[in-house]
Design a protein around this motif. Sequence first.
Motif, PDB file in Angstrom:
ATOM      1  N   PRO A  16       0.835  -1.219   0.000  1.00  6.21           N
ATOM      2  CA  PRO A  16       0.000   0.000   0.000  1.00  6.21           C
ATOM      3  C   PRO A  16       0.864   1.261   0.000  1.00  6.21           C
ATOM      4  O   PRO A  16       1.930   1.307   0.602  1.00  6.21           O
ATOM      5  N   ALA A  17       0.398   2.269  -0.730  1.00  7.07           N
ATOM      6  CA  ALA A  17       1.138   3.535  -0.801  1.00  7.07           C
ATOM      7  C   ALA A  17       0.954   4.329   0.484  1.00  7.07           C
ATOM      8  O   ALA A  17      -0.133   4.377   1.056  1.00  7.07           O
ATOM      9  N   VAL A  18       2.051   4.956   0.925  1.00  4.82           N
ATOM     10  CA  VAL A  18       2.023   5.755   2.157  1.00  4.82           C
ATOM     11  C   VAL A  18       1.875   7.220   1.755  1.00  4.82           C
ATOM     12  O   VAL A  18       2.735   7.756   1.051  1.00  4.82           O
ATOM     13  N   PRO A  19       0.784   7.868   2.133  1.00  2.47           N
ATOM     14  CA  PRO A  19       0.625   9.289   1.749  1.00  2.47           C
ATOM     15  C   PRO A  19       1.597  10.188   2.510  1.00  2.47           C
ATOM     16  O   PRO A  19       1.883   9.962   3.686  1.00  2.47           O
ATOM     17  N   ILE A  20       2.146  11.188   1.818  1.00  2.18           N
ATOM     18  CA  ILE A  20       3.076  12.146   2.402  1.00  2.18           C
ATOM     19  C   ILE A  20       2.355  13.465   2.539  1.00  2.18           C
ATOM     20  O   ILE A  20       2.034  14.112   1.547  1.00  2.18           O
ATOM     21  N   ARG A  21       2.047  13.853   3.720  1.00  2.00           N
ATOM     22  CA  ARG A  21       1.302  15.082   3.968  1.00  2.00           C
ATOM     23  C   ARG A  21       2.101  15.999   4.894  1.00  2.00           C
ATOM     24  O   ARG A  21       2.905  15.526   5.703  1.00  2.00           O
ATOM     25  N   PRO A  22       1.917  17.294   4.775  1.00  2.00           N
ATOM     26  CA  PRO A  22       2.634  18.214   5.667  1.00  2.00           C
ATOM     27  C   PRO A  22       2.089  18.133   7.090  1.00  2.00           C
ATOM     28  O   PRO A  22       0.966  17.692   7.349  1.00  2.00           O
ATOM     29  N   VAL A  23       2.941  18.588   8.023  1.00  2.00           N
ATOM     30  CA  VAL A  23       2.557  18.576   9.440  1.00  2.00           C
ATOM     31  C   VAL A  23       1.520  19.663   9.671  1.00  2.00           C
ATOM     32  O   VAL A  23       1.689  20.800   9.235  1.00  2.00           O
ATOM     33  N   SER A  24       0.440  19.312  10.301  1.00  2.00           N
ATOM     34  CA  SER A  24      -0.634  20.278  10.556  1.00  2.00           C
ATOM     35  C   SER A  24      -0.307  21.092  11.803  1.00  2.00           C
ATOM     36  O   SER A  24       0.061  20.544  12.845  1.00  2.00           O
ATOM     37  N   ASN A  25      -0.389  22.431  11.674  1.00  2.00           N
ATOM     38  CA  ASN A  25      -0.143  23.346  12.803  1.00  2.00           C
ATOM     39  C   ASN A  25      -1.464  23.896  13.323  1.00  2.00           C
ATOM     40  O   ASN A  25      -1.767  25.075  13.222  1.00  2.00           O
ATOM     41  N   ARG A  26      -2.294  23.020  13.810  1.00  2.00           N
ATOM     42  CA  ARG A  26      -3.585  23.449  14.339  1.00  2.00           C
ATOM     43  C   ARG A  26      -3.432  24.014  15.753  1.00  2.00           C
ATOM     44  O   ARG A  26      -2.693  23.472  16.561  1.00  2.00           O
ATOM     45  N   ARG A  27      -4.114  25.091  15.977  1.00  2.00           N
ATOM     46  CA  ARG A  27      -4.123  25.715  17.307  1.00  2.00           C
ATOM     47  C   ARG A  27      -5.453  25.431  17.984  1.00  2.00           C
ATOM     48  O   ARG A  27      -6.502  25.870  17.527  1.00  2.00           O
ATOM     49  N   THR A  28      -5.355  24.665  19.038  1.00  2.00           N
ATOM     50  CA  THR A  28      -6.572  24.306  19.775  1.00  2.00           C
ATOM     51  C   THR A  28      -6.893  25.420  20.764  1.00  2.00           C
ATOM     52  O   THR A  28      -6.042  25.891  21.513  1.00  2.00           O
ATOM     53  N   THR A  29      -8.103  25.873  20.723  1.00  2.00           N
ATOM     54  CA  THR A  29      -8.590  26.920  21.640  1.00  2.00           C
ATOM     55  C   THR A  29      -9.766  26.378  22.432  1.00  2.00           C
ATOM     56  O   THR A  29     -10.535  25.528  21.959  1.00  2.00           O
ATOM     57  N   ASN A  30      -9.882  26.894  23.645  1.00  2.00           N
ATOM     58  CA  ASN A  30     -10.983  26.480  24.529  1.00  2.00           C
ATOM     59  C   ASN A  30     -12.185  27.409  24.419  1.00  2.00           C
ATOM     60  O   ASN A  30     -13.163  27.233  25.147  1.00  2.00           O
ATOM     61  N   ALA A  31     -12.115  28.413  23.535  1.00  2.00           N
ATOM     62  CA  ALA A  31     -13.245  29.347  23.403  1.00  2.00           C
ATOM     63  C   ALA A  31     -14.426  28.649  22.742  1.00  2.00           C
ATOM     64  O   ALA A  31     -14.247  27.786  21.887  1.00  2.00           O
ATOM     65  N   PRO A  32     -15.628  28.985  23.131  1.00  2.00           N
ATOM     66  CA  PRO A  32     -16.812  28.338  22.501  1.00  2.00           C
ATOM     67  C   PRO A  32     -16.953  28.776  21.049  1.00  2.00           C
ATOM     68  O   PRO A  32     -16.532  29.855  20.667  1.00  2.00           O
ATOM     69  N   PHE A  33     -17.551  27.895  20.271  1.00  2.00           N
ATOM     70  CA  PHE A  33     -17.749  28.182  18.834  1.00  2.00           C
ATOM     71  C   PHE A  33     -18.856  29.223  18.660  1.00  2.00           C
ATOM     72  O   PHE A  33     -19.923  29.117  19.248  1.00  2.00           O
ATOM     73  N   GLN A  34     -18.542  30.242  17.881  1.00  2.00           N
ATOM     74  CA  GLN A  34     -19.506  31.308  17.625  1.00  2.00           C
ATOM     75  C   GLN A  34     -20.232  30.984  16.317  1.00  2.00           C
ATOM     76  O   GLN A  34     -19.725  31.216  15.224  1.00  2.00           O
ATOM     77  N   GLY A  35     -21.419  30.430  16.431  1.00  2.00           N
ATOM     78  CA  GLY A  35     -22.164  29.956  15.267  1.00  2.00           C
ATOM     79  C   GLY A  35     -23.171  30.928  14.722  1.00  2.00           C
ATOM     80  O   GLY A  35     -24.067  30.523  13.969  1.00  2.00           O
TER      81      GLY A  35
END
Length: 454
Positions: A305-324
């Motif tokens: 099986p082919a191994v996908p090469i993806r960039p490292v994700s720089n997600r910033r997790t915040t504790n603020a509530p979602f403003q919908g």
Amino acid sequence: RHRCPHKPTRIYDNGQQPCLTTEYVEKYSKYSNISPPRSLKPKQEYQVHRGKMEGVTTFKSDYLPYDIVKRPFRVQEEYKPKTGEIELGTTYQKDYNAHKIQPVTLVRPLERKHTTGGKLDTIPTYQDDYRSWEVQRREPSKVEHTYHPPTEKFGNSTTFQDDFVPRELNPRQSFKPPCVAKLSDAPFNSATSHRTSYIAHPLEPKFVRAKEEYKPSNKPFEDLTTHRNDFKGLPGQLAKSCKPENAKVKSNAHFNGVTEFQDRFQPWLVSLPEVHKTKEYVPPQGNIDFNSTSHLDYIKHEISPAVPIRPVSNRRTTNAPFQGNTTTKEDFKAWDSCRQQIIKKQQEIPKPTGKFYDLTTFKSHYVPHQIIPAQNFKPIHAIVPNSAPFQDETMYRTEYTPKKQEICPVNYPSPPGYVYVNTDSHGHKFFRQLTPELPESNSNPIPKEVAVVS
């Protein structure tokens, strides 16, 4: 490198009067005794023609009446019939056999009359918007001309009256055959050349190509692509949000759910549709071979099986509530409206009372077969991160040398590093450049005078 627009060919002199002339005035001098050309454009006024109008036209001047000469009378020759009898028989009369023809029946659809007992009282938009105005009738500018019939009698004869000699009409005898069908007593001969000459030959057996034996390769399968070879996962910055500001647009108007279609639509009586009988299904004879070339010739390969090469994700997790909250939720609110009733037509076709016979041709002729599930060759979802730093060095960054941008001192109203001296008669301002102070041991610096035009 400055080029002055005020008399560049003249030597500068120090004066206090501004220069009010231009290069155009200097090159093209003014002449005193020559007046400007007069305009030949006619004046915008009505010019009355005071001369007398002549009633002579080109037709009256060019047309000359000629004397009309009477047409000479030509005496018609006397008719002399030819001797002998005329044979009026044709090949069509000999070879043609009359057939009895029945009138063609007209195939027309049944007339469907859509009538209702109610009266439609509506006012169209044209009649409501475009109303009749009280327009006064325009008086005709026609010149009254009363007709006076001539008193003398018209006695001129025409060429037709002079040349035409009346004769008796001799009706021609009709040779049309009578409309009577001639029936033959001999029986109908249905033998054709195809029936008499056709000979049925037996079919030869179908040619079947021999199946070639598959020889697999001993070398491993190379599944390395240019994308996998060149692409390396690199960390990057997240995109900035371009969301516009939350501007509220509200409306307090009540929604009116009544449409013009509901007000003016009247149901019409619909006639019953014609029922078409379907033909009975006749299944084909013989068995169906469901094997295909893909099922017979396909050979399974063992591929990693082919191994996908993806960039490292720089997600910033915040504790603020979602403003919908969105503009649609705040501006477009639900109105208190009743559900529209369904407009149903009158039931014209009676419902069946018997039991529904739900046996179809697919249910009666379908033969279930055992299905072999296909094997899933989907690669495993595995991510291999790369911790190497991104090499962003370019030739432009390594070899570029920043340089200071110099601004011409003429662009400033009071250029820095210069002192105002005076203005000449042509509007040129002269400035003197300031020199830095030197120690006492050195000799006094000589000031430089530089002309800068503002």
